[in-house]
Scaffold this active site. Structure first.
Site, PDB file in Angstrom:
ATOM      1  CG  ASN A 105      -1.759  -0.996   1.110  1.00 52.08           C
ATOM      2  OD1 ASN A 105      -1.594  -2.102   2.265  1.00 52.08           O
ATOM      3  ND2 ASN A 105      -2.757  -1.316   0.430  1.00 52.08           N
ATOM      4  CB  ILE A 151       0.385   6.273   2.379  1.00 50.65           C
ATOM      5  CG1 ILE A 151       1.851   6.500   3.229  1.00 50.65           C
ATOM      6  CG2 ILE A 151      -0.436   5.102   3.283  1.00 50.65           C
ATOM      7  CD1 ILE A 151       1.907   7.341   4.208  1.00 50.65           C
ATOM      8  CB  CYS A 152      -3.083   2.950  -1.037  1.00 48.90           C
ATOM      9  SG  CYS A 152      -4.687   2.914  -1.693  1.00 48.90           S
ATOM     10  CG  LEU A 153      -4.774   4.663   5.753  1.00 53.87           C
ATOM     11  CD1 LEU A 153      -4.992   3.263   5.823  1.00 53.87           C
ATOM     12  CD2 LEU A 153      -3.744   5.141   6.534  1.00 53.87           C
ATOM     13  CG  ASP A 184      -7.302   0.495  -1.862  1.00 54.18           C
ATOM     14  OD1 ASP A 184      -7.409   0.568  -3.038  1.00 54.18           O
ATOM     15  OD2 ASP A 184      -7.421   1.222  -0.967  1.00 54.18           O
TER      16      ASP A 184
END
Length: 151
Positions: free
Chosen positions: A77, A84-86, A121
């Site tokens: 992620n 950052i994928c959050l 994701d």
């Protein structure tokens, strides 16, 4: 003005009562922050010290801070640029950012993401499939990167 007093309050709280394994400080101006997250025990990031950059936008707290890793990390992620994928780092409708969240909450969420990646994701598809289908190799690579870049 609201932004300045809120940021000052948040930084003071982060200095006096930091979340476990997290430190955060000003890098010159009030809207340019740095943070360090220690890799959690029993994760491939254990013993690593990861540096992050936090840029606080003009519209904070109505807009989330931009946070990225400065230390390279092998994670599904987090991409090679440190992005950052959050969900809590993005505004609705795609994200879950709310003005009630703060920098401490975000850093704790990132620390949690490090310990529990979300391979469904991903930002890094190849690392994600390695995490899903060859966990031993993922753990080995993540440990190697931690020793090399965060040791």
């Amino acid at each position: 003005m609201q932004r300045v007093s809120r940021l000052t309050r948040e930084l003071s709280l982060l200095a006096t009562e930091p979340p476990p394994g997290i430190t955060c400080w000003q890098n010159g101006q009030l809207d340019d922050l740095r943070a360090q997250i220690l890799g959690a025990v029993d994760t491939p990031y254990e013993k690593g010290i990861f540096n992050l950059e936090i840029i606080v936008p003009e519209r904070y707290p109505f807009e989330p801070p931009k946070i990225r890793f400065l230390t390279p990390i092998y994670h599904p992620n987090i991409d090679s640029a440190g992005r950052i994928c959050l969900d809590v780092l993005k505004l609705p409708p795609k994200g879950a950012w709310r003005p009630s969240l703060n920098i401490s909450t975000l850093l704790t969420s990132i620390q949690l993401l490090m310990a529990e990646p979300n391979p469904d994701d991903p930002l890094m598809a190849d690392i994600s499939s390695e995490y899903k289908y060859n966990k031993q190799l993922f753990l080995l690579n993540a440990r190697e990167w931690t020793e090399k870049y965060a040791g």
